[in-house]
Design an enzyme around this catalytic site. Structure first.
Site, PDB file in Angstrom:
ATOM      1  N   TYR A 130       0.832  -1.197   0.000  1.00 56.24           N
ATOM      2  CA  TYR A 130       0.000   0.000   0.000  1.00 56.24           C
ATOM      3  C   TYR A 130       0.865   1.245   0.000  1.00 56.24           C
ATOM      4  O   TYR A 130       2.086   1.170   0.218  1.00 56.24           O
ATOM      5  CB  TYR A 130      -0.951   0.012   1.202  1.00 56.24           C
ATOM      6  N   ARG A 186       8.264   3.862  -4.856  1.00 56.38           N
ATOM      7  CA  ARG A 186       8.323   2.921  -3.730  1.00 56.38           C
ATOM      8  C   ARG A 186       7.306   1.799  -3.906  1.00 56.38           C
ATOM      9  O   ARG A 186       7.580   0.645  -3.578  1.00 56.38           O
ATOM     10  CB  ARG A 186       8.096   3.656  -2.410  1.00 56.38           C
ATOM     11  N   ARG A 190      -7.516 -20.374  -2.169  1.00 52.56           N
ATOM     12  CA  ARG A 190      -6.602 -20.176  -1.049  1.00 52.56           C
ATOM     13  C   ARG A 190      -5.547 -21.277  -0.933  1.00 52.56           C
ATOM     14  O   ARG A 190      -5.839 -22.391  -0.520  1.00 52.56           O
ATOM     15  CB  ARG A 190      -7.369 -20.066   0.273  1.00 52.56           C
ATOM     16  N   HIS A 194      -1.104 -21.242   0.146  1.00 50.13           N
ATOM     17  CA  HIS A 194      -0.059 -20.310   0.544  1.00 50.13           C
ATOM     18  C   HIS A 194       0.804 -19.883  -0.641  1.00 50.13           C
ATOM     19  O   HIS A 194       1.183 -18.725  -0.760  1.00 50.13           O
ATOM     20  CB  HIS A 194       0.821 -20.913   1.642  1.00 50.13           C
ATOM     21  N   LYS A 212       6.464  -2.002   2.013  1.00 47.55           N
ATOM     22  CA  LYS A 212       5.244  -1.420   2.609  1.00 47.55           C
ATOM     23  C   LYS A 212       4.089  -2.397   2.393  1.00 47.55           C
ATOM     24  O   LYS A 212       3.203  -2.174   1.557  1.00 47.55           O
ATOM     25  CB  LYS A 212       4.965  -0.045   1.996  1.00 47.55           C
ATOM     26  N   GLU A 272      12.286   2.714  14.208  1.00 50.21           N
ATOM     27  CA  GLU A 272      11.445   3.804  13.682  1.00 50.21           C
ATOM     28  C   GLU A 272      10.132   3.831  14.460  1.00 50.21           C
ATOM     29  O   GLU A 272       9.918   3.012  15.363  1.00 50.21           O
ATOM     30  CB  GLU A 272      11.170   3.595  12.188  1.00 50.21           C
ATOM     31  N   LEU A 293      11.088   1.279   7.114  1.00 50.13           N
ATOM     32  CA  LEU A 293      10.545   1.708   5.832  1.00 50.13           C
ATOM     33  C   LEU A 293      11.291   2.977   5.419  1.00 50.13           C
ATOM     34  O   LEU A 293      11.456   3.896   6.233  1.00 50.13           O
ATOM     35  CB  LEU A 293       9.051   2.012   5.951  1.00 50.13           C
TER      36      LEU A 293
HETATM   37  N1  PDD Z   1       3.047   5.331   7.168  1.00 50.51           N
HETATM   38  N2  PDD Z   1       7.674   3.963   8.706  1.00 50.51           N
HETATM   39  C1  PDD Z   1       6.523   3.271   8.701  1.00 50.51           C
HETATM   40  C2  PDD Z   1       6.481   1.957   9.400  1.00 50.51           C
HETATM   41  C3  PDD Z   1       5.388   3.791   8.053  1.00 50.51           C
HETATM   42  O1  PDD Z   1       4.236   3.089   8.047  1.00 50.51           O
HETATM   43  C4  PDD Z   1       5.463   5.065   7.438  1.00 50.51           C
HETATM   44  C5  PDD Z   1       4.289   5.669   6.718  1.00 50.51           C
HETATM   45  C6  PDD Z   1       6.687   5.758   7.477  1.00 50.51           C
HETATM   46  C7  PDD Z   1       6.859   7.103   6.825  1.00 50.51           C
HETATM   47  O2  PDD Z   1       6.793   7.003   5.435  1.00 50.51           O
HETATM   48  P1  PDD Z   1       6.328   8.208   4.521  1.00 50.51           P
HETATM   49  O3  PDD Z   1       7.196   9.375   4.865  1.00 50.51           O
HETATM   50  O4  PDD Z   1       6.583   7.712   3.147  1.00 50.51           O
HETATM   51  O5  PDD Z   1       4.875   8.473   4.795  1.00 50.51           O
HETATM   52  C8  PDD Z   1       7.773   5.163   8.118  1.00 50.51           C
HETATM   53  C9  PDD Z   1       1.861   5.741   6.456  1.00 50.51           C
HETATM   54  C10 PDD Z   1       1.663   7.206   6.419  1.00 50.51           C
HETATM   55  C11 PDD Z   1       0.673   4.967   7.024  1.00 50.51           C
HETATM   56  O6  PDD Z   1       0.856   3.789   7.279  1.00 50.51           O
HETATM   57  O7  PDD Z   1      -0.390   5.546   7.175  1.00 50.51           O
END
Ligand code: PDD
Length: 286
Positions: A32, A51, A99, A101, A145, A179, A203
């Site tokens: 996503y 990304r 379904r 895996h 992501k 993070e 991320l």
């Molecule tokens: N989240 N780290 C994680 C684990 C994240 O889920 C996100 C973003 C970031 C920051 O990434 P960016 O600057 O590209 O938004 C770092 C989004 C906003 C969310 O899950 O809603």
């Protein structure tokens, strides 16, 4: 008006549309992106799409939506919704298949998207937020992501239950901060900005990249991309988190410890001001 896009058509977000055997639904098998809309313009869409492509490649989901097509759907959903300032969420799953895996044969990736009104939290940006420290229990490919967010959700829920606005995660085996649960973490000590390197444990945030590539070089700060311990972070002069939703948000308290003098720091404020200037240029002075 809130609006959604599902498998080729625009629908209301509450319409029943999930397909039972969509692998996103059953396995979290998909990726996503979240982008922010300012003044009817998607900020840094090219970085988000790059990304998205990388995440798809890493999950071995075929790339069947071209960047131009995704950008056009973003523009359409903004226009049709009439939303001026908001957030767009989109996901691409591996698709629908019986379904098992293992990846099903001949499965076609499925795109869905929603748009909602929202604005950055200016109160948090002015006064800073309080964050908790949480063990990072996520898998070891946090650079992708993916839709699998339970580790992040647990940290966020714990913070919420404690009345905290933010999360900072650390790995127990190394005692190093990675993070936030949906943001990247930075701290400033003796004029140097520290943040975790963009490896498999975090991320690589679009906001983080914009700071490192487009803002900090102009401001002349030194950045060290190296993991730090919670103890180091607690002794920092400033701390902040970045994300598409939070932009640059100061952190003034971590796990009950005041950071610096308890107010947003000068470095953090200058980064936020520069970020706002970039947004203005990209979305208001087109
Ligand atoms: N989240 N780290 C994680 C684990 C994240 O889920 C996100 C973003 C970031 C920051 O990434 P960016 O600057 O590209 O938004 C770092 C989004 C906003 C969310 O899950 O809603």
């Amino acid at each position: 008006m809130e609006l959604a896009f599902f498998d080729g058509t625009f629908i209301r977000p509450d319409e029943r549309k999930v397909l039972l055997e969509d692998r996103g639904y059953q396995f979290g098998d998909g990726i996503y992106e979240v982008t922010r809309v300012y003044n009817r313009t998607c900020f840094a869409l090219d970085r988000h799409l790059a990304r998205c492509r990388r995440s798809l490649r890493e999950l071995r989901i075929p790339i069947t939506y071209m960047d131009e097509e995704l950008a056009a759907i973003h523009h359409d959903i903004i226009k049709k919704s009439g939303i001026k300032d908001g957030t767009i969420y989109f996901q691409i799953t591996r698709g629908v298949g019986k379904r098992t895996h293992t990846f099903p044969d001949q499965v076609v990736p499925l795109l869905s998207m929603t748009i909602r009104e929202s604005k950055p939290n200016s109160e948090w940006q002015e006064n800073g937020i309080h964050c908790g420290l949480f063990e990072d229990i996520r898998w070891l490919r946090c650079d992708i992501k993916t839709l699998n967010l339970l580790g992040n959700i647990f940290a966020k829920q714990d913070a919420h239950d404690k009345g905290l606005q933010g999360t900072i995660q650390y790995r127990r085996n190394t005692n190093l901060i990675t993070e936030g649960a949906s943001s990247n973490f930075f701290c400033v000590k003796d004029g140097v900005i520290w943040t975790h390197p963009a490896d498999n444990l975090i991320l690589k945030g679009v906001t983080r990249s914009i700071l490192l590539e487009e803002i900090i070089p102009h401001l002349g700060y030194t950045v060290v991309e190296k993991a730090i311990s919670p103890e180091f972070a607690l002794s920092a002069d400033e701390a902040f988190v970045t994300s598409t939703s939070l932009e640059v948000t100061p952190v003034v308290n971590i796990a009950g410890h005041t950071i610096g003098d308890g107010a947003p720091g000068k470095v953090t404020q200058s980064l936020l001001a520069s970020y706002h200037a970039l947004v203005k240029k990209a979305c208001y002075e087109k």
